[in-house]
Design a protein around this motif. Structure first.
Motif, mmCIF file in Angstrom:
data_model
loop_
_atom_site.group_PDB
_atom_site.id
_atom_site.type_symbol
_atom_site.label_atom_id
_atom_site.label_comp_id
_atom_site.label_asym_id
_atom_site.label_seq_id
_atom_site.Cartn_x
_atom_site.Cartn_y
_atom_site.Cartn_z
ATOM 1 N N LEU A 22 0.817 -1.214 0.000
ATOM 2 C CA LEU A 22 0.000 0.000 0.000
ATOM 3 C C LEU A 22 0.853 1.267 0.000
ATOM 4 C CD1 LEU A 22 -2.804 -1.195 2.407
ATOM 5 C CD2 LEU A 22 -3.102 -0.511 0.018
ATOM 6 N N PHE A 23 1.923 1.269 0.777
ATOM 7 C CA PHE A 23 2.779 2.455 0.843
ATOM 8 C C PHE A 23 3.389 2.778 -0.522
ATOM 9 C CE2 PHE A 23 3.597 1.667 5.607
ATOM 10 C CZ PHE A 23 2.576 2.533 5.970
ATOM 11 N N ILE A 24 3.758 1.749 -1.292
ATOM 12 C CA ILE A 24 4.372 2.064 -2.590
ATOM 13 C C ILE A 24 3.320 2.372 -3.647
ATOM 14 C CG2 ILE A 24 6.494 0.786 -2.099
ATOM 15 C CD1 ILE A 24 5.544 -1.230 -4.258
ATOM 16 N N ARG A 25 2.112 1.839 -3.500
ATOM 17 C CA ARG A 25 1.056 2.128 -4.482
ATOM 18 C C ARG A 25 0.354 3.451 -4.206
ATOM 19 N NH1 ARG A 25 -3.434 -1.081 -4.756
ATOM 20 N NH2 ARG A 25 -2.888 -2.109 -2.836
ATOM 21 N N LYS A 26 0.021 3.702 -2.936
ATOM 22 C CA LYS A 26 -0.774 4.879 -2.588
ATOM 23 C C LYS A 26 0.054 6.001 -1.968
ATOM 24 C CE LYS A 26 -4.823 4.217 -0.755
ATOM 25 N NZ LYS A 26 -5.942 3.791 0.111
ATOM 26 N N GLY A 27 1.228 5.652 -1.453
ATOM 27 C CA GLY A 27 2.030 6.639 -0.737
ATOM 28 C C GLY A 27 1.728 6.579 0.754
ATOM 29 N N TYR A 28 2.635 7.090 1.527
ATOM 30 C CA TYR A 28 2.483 7.048 2.980
ATOM 31 C C TYR A 28 1.263 7.844 3.433
ATOM 32 C CZ TYR A 28 3.399 7.778 7.917
ATOM 33 O OH TYR A 28 3.274 7.824 9.276
ATOM 34 N N GLY A 29 1.129 9.064 2.939
ATOM 35 C CA GLY A 29 0.062 9.950 3.385
ATOM 36 C C GLY A 29 -1.332 9.449 3.047
ATOM 37 N N GLU A 30 -1.471 8.799 1.905
ATOM 38 C CA GLU A 30 -2.784 8.329 1.464
ATOM 39 C C GLU A 30 -3.168 6.971 2.048
ATOM 40 O OE1 GLU A 30 -5.038 10.089 -0.410
ATOM 41 O OE2 GLU A 30 -3.604 11.706 -0.045
ATOM 42 N N THR A 31 -2.216 6.258 2.611
ATOM 43 C CA THR A 31 -2.496 4.937 3.180
ATOM 44 C C THR A 31 -3.029 5.102 4.599
ATOM 45 O OG1 THR A 31 -0.762 3.916 1.851
ATOM 46 C CG2 THR A 31 -1.516 2.694 3.784
ATOM 47 N N LYS A 32 -4.159 4.504 4.853
ATOM 48 C CA LYS A 32 -4.787 4.549 6.177
ATOM 49 C C LYS A 32 -4.587 3.205 6.874
ATOM 50 C CE LYS A 32 -6.574 8.519 4.981
ATOM 51 N NZ LYS A 32 -5.466 9.350 4.639
ATOM 52 N N VAL A 33 -4.613 3.237 8.199
ATOM 53 C CA VAL A 33 -4.486 2.004 8.972
ATOM 54 C C VAL A 33 -5.597 1.027 8.577
ATOM 55 C CG1 VAL A 33 -4.521 1.000 11.294
ATOM 56 C CG2 VAL A 33 -3.316 3.143 10.891
ATOM 57 N N ALA A 34 -6.786 1.548 8.337
ATOM 58 C CA ALA A 34 -7.911 0.692 7.932
ATOM 59 C C ALA A 34 -7.600 -0.024 6.615
ATOM 60 C CB ALA A 34 -9.184 1.524 7.801
ATOM 61 N N ASP A 35 -6.911 0.661 5.699
ATOM 62 C CA ASP A 35 -6.522 0.042 4.426
ATOM 63 C C ASP A 35 -5.579 -1.140 4.671
ATOM 64 O OD1 ASP A 35 -7.906 2.104 3.122
ATOM 65 O OD2 ASP A 35 -6.087 3.311 2.891
ATOM 66 N N ILE A 36 -4.621 -0.927 5.566
ATOM 67 C CA ILE A 36 -3.638 -1.974 5.867
ATOM 68 C C ILE A 36 -4.323 -3.166 6.514
ATOM 69 C CG2 ILE A 36 -1.535 -2.546 7.143
ATOM 70 C CD1 ILE A 36 -0.828 0.511 6.934
ATOM 71 N N ALA A 37 -5.196 -2.904 7.475
ATOM 72 C CA ALA A 37 -5.914 -3.980 8.155
ATOM 73 C C ALA A 37 -6.753 -4.773 7.156
ATOM 74 C CB ALA A 37 -6.794 -3.411 9.266
ATOM 75 N N LYS A 38 -7.445 -4.077 6.267
ATOM 76 C CA LYS A 38 -8.278 -4.743 5.258
ATOM 77 C C LYS A 38 -7.412 -5.599 4.336
ATOM 78 C CE LYS A 38 -11.670 -3.888 1.644
ATOM 79 N NZ LYS A 38 -12.409 -2.899 0.867
ATOM 80 N N ALA A 39 -6.296 -5.042 3.874
ATOM 81 C CA ALA A 39 -5.407 -5.792 2.977
ATOM 82 C C ALA A 39 -4.827 -7.025 3.667
ATOM 83 C CB ALA A 39 -4.277 -4.892 2.476
ATOM 84 N N ALA A 40 -4.614 -6.928 4.977
ATOM 85 C CA ALA A 40 -4.071 -8.056 5.743
ATOM 86 C C ALA A 40 -5.176 -8.993 6.236
ATOM 87 C CB ALA A 40 -3.247 -7.544 6.918
ATOM 88 N N ASP A 41 -6.422 -8.636 5.925
ATOM 89 C CA ASP A 41 -7.586 -9.435 6.316
ATOM 90 C C ASP A 41 -7.647 -9.649 7.834
ATOM 91 O OD1 ASP A 41 -9.951 -10.763 5.767
ATOM 92 O OD2 ASP A 41 -8.964 -12.716 5.568
ATOM 93 N N MET A 42 -7.546 -8.524 8.562
ATOM 94 C CA MET A 42 -7.654 -8.585 10.016
ATOM 95 C C MET A 42 -8.282 -7.305 10.533
ATOM 96 S SD MET A 42 -3.675 -8.054 11.229
ATOM 97 C CE MET A 42 -3.123 -9.507 10.370
ATOM 98 N N SER A 43 -8.686 -7.333 11.775
ATOM 99 C CA SER A 43 -9.287 -6.146 12.381
ATOM 100 C C SER A 43 -8.199 -5.118 12.699
ATOM 101 C CB SER A 43 -10.028 -6.521 13.666
ATOM 102 O OG SER A 43 -9.101 -6.896 14.664
ATOM 103 N N MET A 44 -8.628 -3.873 12.830
ATOM 104 C CA MET A 44 -7.667 -2.827 13.201
ATOM 105 C C MET A 44 -7.127 -3.093 14.605
ATOM 106 S SD MET A 44 -9.225 0.620 11.396
ATOM 107 C CE MET A 44 -8.506 1.661 12.601
ATOM 108 N N GLY A 45 -7.972 -3.626 15.474
ATOM 109 C CA GLY A 45 -7.527 -3.958 16.830
ATOM 110 C C GLY A 45 -6.385 -4.956 16.832
ATOM 111 N N LEU A 46 -6.501 -5.984 15.993
ATOM 112 C CA LEU A 46 -5.429 -6.981 15.906
ATOM 113 C C LEU A 46 -4.169 -6.356 15.312
ATOM 114 C CD1 LEU A 46 -4.503 -9.870 16.334
ATOM 115 C CD2 LEU A 46 -5.478 -10.454 14.089
ATOM 116 N N LEU A 47 -4.341 -5.515 14.312
ATOM 117 C CA LEU A 47 -3.184 -4.843 13.717
ATOM 118 C C LEU A 47 -2.472 -3.995 14.776
ATOM 119 C CD1 LEU A 47 -2.842 -3.340 10.260
ATOM 120 C CD2 LEU A 47 -2.145 -1.983 12.188
ATOM 121 N N PHE A 48 -3.238 -3.270 15.582
ATOM 122 C CA PHE A 48 -2.635 -2.434 16.634
ATOM 123 C C PHE A 48 -1.959 -3.264 17.719
ATOM 124 C CE2 PHE A 48 -5.568 1.110 15.211
ATOM 125 C CZ PHE A 48 -4.529 1.918 14.767
#
Length: 195
Positions: A22-48
């Motif tokens: 996500l960081f290389i496709r969207k950039g750091y600023g445009e990437t949200k934690v929710a995007d990362i959690a979704k891409a990793a197929d997990m909840s934001m709580g688990l990611l945190f």
């Protein structure tokens, strides 16, 4: 290693891989934690549970990239051209066998342009950026031995390392692209003049 520990390591690696993509496709600023959690197929709580923030996750990727770029050019009895050849072969092999390796080149380059990084990360990136400077004495030695073409050693180092950077960036964006032959990149440095 226990199964639970192995699962945690696999989840952590999945988070890092998802964030890198996500960081290389969207950039750091445009990437949200929710995007990362979704891409990793997990909840934001688990990611945190693994990373306190997007910043900490990004910092970990930068640390991994800086660690991989540490290269020592203090080979006293080895041919300078052979050292550059082995280095290019290792990097191209890493890029060919591990798709994340090429993406790390993109991430590291993009990170150089972020003002919001911590001083610790800026220092790490500065060290990684010294690769060109560290290779200049090796080029000079190769020139003295007649292995490396004559010319400004810093300019030759820039040409060599930037070609590798550009190749890695292209392959990161077009993963089906084959790596070039190492000899093509080495020809940037190699002295081919006939005595």
């Amino acid at each position: 290693m226990s199964i639970r520990h192995e699962q945690k390591e696999q989840r952590r690696a999945l988070i890092l891989q998802s964030a890198l993509d996500l960081f290389i496709r969207k950039g750091y600023g445009e990437t949200k934690v929710a995007d990362i959690a979704k891409a990793a197929d997990m909840s934001m709580g688990l990611l945190f549970h693994y990373f306190d923030s997007k910043e900490k996750l990004y910092e970990e990727l930068i640390r991994i990239g800086c660690e991989r770029l540490k290269m020592d050019f203090n080979f006293i009895n080895e041919s300078p051209l052979a050292i550059f050849t082995a280095t290019a072969e290792d990097l191209f092999d890493m890029i060919s066998t591990n798709p994340s390796a090429a993406k790390m080149f993109v991430l590291m380059e993009n990170a150089q342009h972020l003002d919001s990084l911590s001083e610790d990360l800026k220092e790490m990136l500065t060290e990684a950026d010294k690769l060109i400077k560290k290779s200049i004495p090796l080029i000079v030695k190769g020139q003295l031995l007649g292995e490396i073409k004559q010319g400004n050693a810093e300019a030759l180092a820039v040409a060599f390392w930037c070609s590798i950077q550009g190749i890695a960036q292209y392959i990161a964006l077009h993963p089906e692209t084959p790596c070039p032959n190492t000899k093509w990149v080495i020809s940037i440095l190699e002295n081919r003049e006939v005595d």
